[in-house]
Motif scaffolding. Structure first.
Motif, mmCIF file in Angstrom:
data_model
loop_
_atom_site.group_PDB
_atom_site.id
_atom_site.type_symbol
_atom_site.label_atom_id
_atom_site.label_comp_id
_atom_site.label_asym_id
_atom_site.label_seq_id
_atom_site.Cartn_x
_atom_site.Cartn_y
_atom_site.Cartn_z
ATOM 1 N N THR A 2 -0.495 -32.833 -35.218
ATOM 2 C CA THR A 2 -1.025 -33.732 -34.222
ATOM 3 C C THR A 2 -0.914 -33.106 -32.852
ATOM 4 O O THR A 2 0.138 -32.614 -32.467
ATOM 5 N N GLU A 3 -2.021 -33.108 -32.088
ATOM 6 C CA GLU A 3 -2.029 -32.459 -30.790
ATOM 7 C C GLU A 3 -0.994 -33.082 -29.881
ATOM 8 O O GLU A 3 -0.896 -34.295 -29.744
ATOM 9 N N GLY A 162 3.089 -43.252 -35.353
ATOM 10 C CA GLY A 162 2.004 -42.366 -35.726
ATOM 11 C C GLY A 162 2.385 -41.308 -36.735
ATOM 12 O O GLY A 162 3.550 -41.180 -37.144
ATOM 13 N N PRO A 163 1.403 -40.515 -37.183
ATOM 14 C CA PRO A 163 1.649 -39.507 -38.223
ATOM 15 C C PRO A 163 2.565 -38.375 -37.791
ATOM 16 O O PRO A 163 3.038 -37.619 -38.630
ATOM 17 N N THR A 164 2.847 -38.283 -36.483
ATOM 18 C CA THR A 164 3.880 -37.354 -36.018
ATOM 19 C C THR A 164 5.198 -37.611 -36.738
ATOM 20 O O THR A 164 6.000 -36.697 -36.949
ATOM 21 N N ARG A 173 7.991 -30.847 -48.443
ATOM 22 C CA ARG A 173 8.392 -29.964 -47.351
ATOM 23 C C ARG A 173 8.462 -28.499 -47.778
ATOM 24 O O ARG A 173 8.411 -27.606 -46.939
ATOM 25 N N SER A 174 8.529 -28.251 -49.078
ATOM 26 C CA SER A 174 8.507 -26.865 -49.563
ATOM 27 C C SER A 174 7.104 -26.266 -49.484
ATOM 28 O O SER A 174 6.923 -25.071 -49.712
ATOM 29 N N ASP A 350 1.691 -32.711 -39.907
ATOM 30 C CA ASP A 350 2.190 -31.333 -39.850
ATOM 31 C C ASP A 350 3.428 -31.077 -40.710
ATOM 32 O O ASP A 350 3.871 -29.943 -40.840
ATOM 33 N N GLY A 351 4.021 -32.111 -41.289
ATOM 34 C CA GLY A 351 5.160 -31.920 -42.181
ATOM 35 C C GLY A 351 6.524 -31.907 -41.534
ATOM 36 O O GLY A 351 7.539 -31.741 -42.218
ATOM 37 N N HIS A 352 6.604 -32.113 -40.202
ATOM 38 C CA HIS A 352 7.889 -32.064 -39.499
ATOM 39 C C HIS A 352 8.423 -33.452 -39.106
ATOM 40 O O HIS A 352 9.350 -33.557 -38.306
#
Length: 363
Positions: A2-3, A162-164, A173-174, A350-352
């Protein structure tokens, strides 16, 4: 990604965070999503050095076993779900552990939230800014349509929106360095319609595939049935009939899948419902057609479609087999569109999110 989103890794194991108590239920009608979302949070907490316990009034034995197999205790609440007694017992579990209570479920009303919020630090996992959110110390709404304006009575610093903040289970996560499908043909189609699929949308998808098989060559199909589906035997029978009648189409039915991330990552296209799987697909860059299986999925699916990584086919029941067949055929035949959808999904999730949530919960 996400920007403008902050980047955060999950803190190193060994940072002792204390105990997190997670309160969620799973039934044939509500599905398994609330428990599975809490499982992702529990794994992130555990990876950072904390410990976690689940408490539930209603949870099937199979799902409880899955949670225990991931290393977490599951304790039963001996009270009607959502009742004052349930609230007191849940808060008591968290208070005895001197830690946070994470609450996830649509059946917890405002009075319940306020009751537990007065007793313990409350992390409210919320999708719709439902009444009582102001009782929470932190509100986690990881849907694509979450906005601060929906929470006028909450301090801005309490909102994780949000998706963040999408928290993925450890098997996802792998895949942080996973390369998603490109613009090649659809070799594998994944069908996954939630943990319960009470109205048997999977059966309708199989009928649509049979219709398509008469006019085009279809990819191999993996159909995942949720642990609480009341239609599992019917779906298996229909899948076997489809495989036998088409001659070339292979439909593999799986249940109790231990590594959902691997199943998604291997797919070129998915048929899914409008729940948590949307953001898992986005992270792995798998384009999807969506069958909305509940009214409350409309906002999230609309936001996902605006973001460009899904196509909304409509509400089921109500959606016809012809509609399903046409929507699938259109995407299977359009590799450039699928590639653009894949890239859009990767930009959104983004997975974080796990690291960002743990950082917000740290003492």
């Amino acid at each position: 990604m996400t920007e403008g989103a902050p980047t955060a890794a999950v803190p190193r194991s060994g940072d002792q965070l204390g105990r997190l108590t997670l309160r969620a239920d799973a039934t044939a009608r509500s599905g398994t999503g609330h428990v599975m979302r809490c499982l992702a949070i529990a794994e992130a907490w555990q990876s950072a050095g904390g410990t976690a316990t689940f408490v539930a009034a209603e949870i099937g034995d199979g799902l409880a076993t899955l949670v225990r197999d991931r290393g977490f205790e599951v304790e039963r609440i001996a009270a009607p779900p959502g009742s004052p007694a349930d609230a007191d017992l849940s808060a008591g579990h968290a208070a005895s552990a001197a830690g946070w209570l994470a609450l996830d479920g649509y059946h917890f009303d405002a009075a319940y939230k306020r009751r537990v919020g007065r007793a313990v630090p409350l992390l409210l996992i919320d999708d719709f800014a439902a009444d009582g959110y102001e009782a929470a110390r932190l509100v986690l709404n990881q849907t694509l349509h979450a906005t601060p304006e929906a929470y006028p009575d909450a301090p801005p610093e309490s909102l994780l929106l949000g998706p963040t903040y999408t928290v993925l289970r450890k098997e996802f996560r792998s895949f942080l360095d996973h390369v998603p499908p490109g613009s090649g043909p659809v070799v594998r189609l994944l069908v996954t319609l939630g943990g319960s699929d009470p109205d048997n949308a999977a059966g309708a998808v199989l009928c649509a595939l049979l219709q398509l098989a008469r006019i085009t060559t279809l990819p191999a199909v993996t159909l995942i049935i949720g642990a609480m589906s009341p239609h599992a035997d019917l779906v298996r029978s229909k899948a076997a009939e489809l495989t036998a009648s088409t001659g070339g189409l292979t439909v593999t039915v799986k249940t109790a899948v231990a590594d959902m991330a691997a199943e998604i990552a291997a797919a070129d296209l998915a048929v899914t419902a409008g729940g948590l799987t949307l953001q898992e697909l986005a992270f792995l860059g798998v384009p999807a057609v969506v069958i909305r299986t509940a009214e409350n999925q409309a906002k999230g699916v609309a936001a996902a479609e605006r973001s460009g990584f899904v196509v909304d086919l409509g509400r089921f029941p109500g959606l016809t087999v012809d509609d399903l067949a046409a929507g699938l055929h259109e995407l299977i035949a359009d590799p450039d569109r699928r590639k653009a959808m894949s890239e859009a999904g990767r930009r959104v999730v983004d997975g974080h999110g796990a690291g960002r949530l743990v950082a917000a919960l740290r003492p």
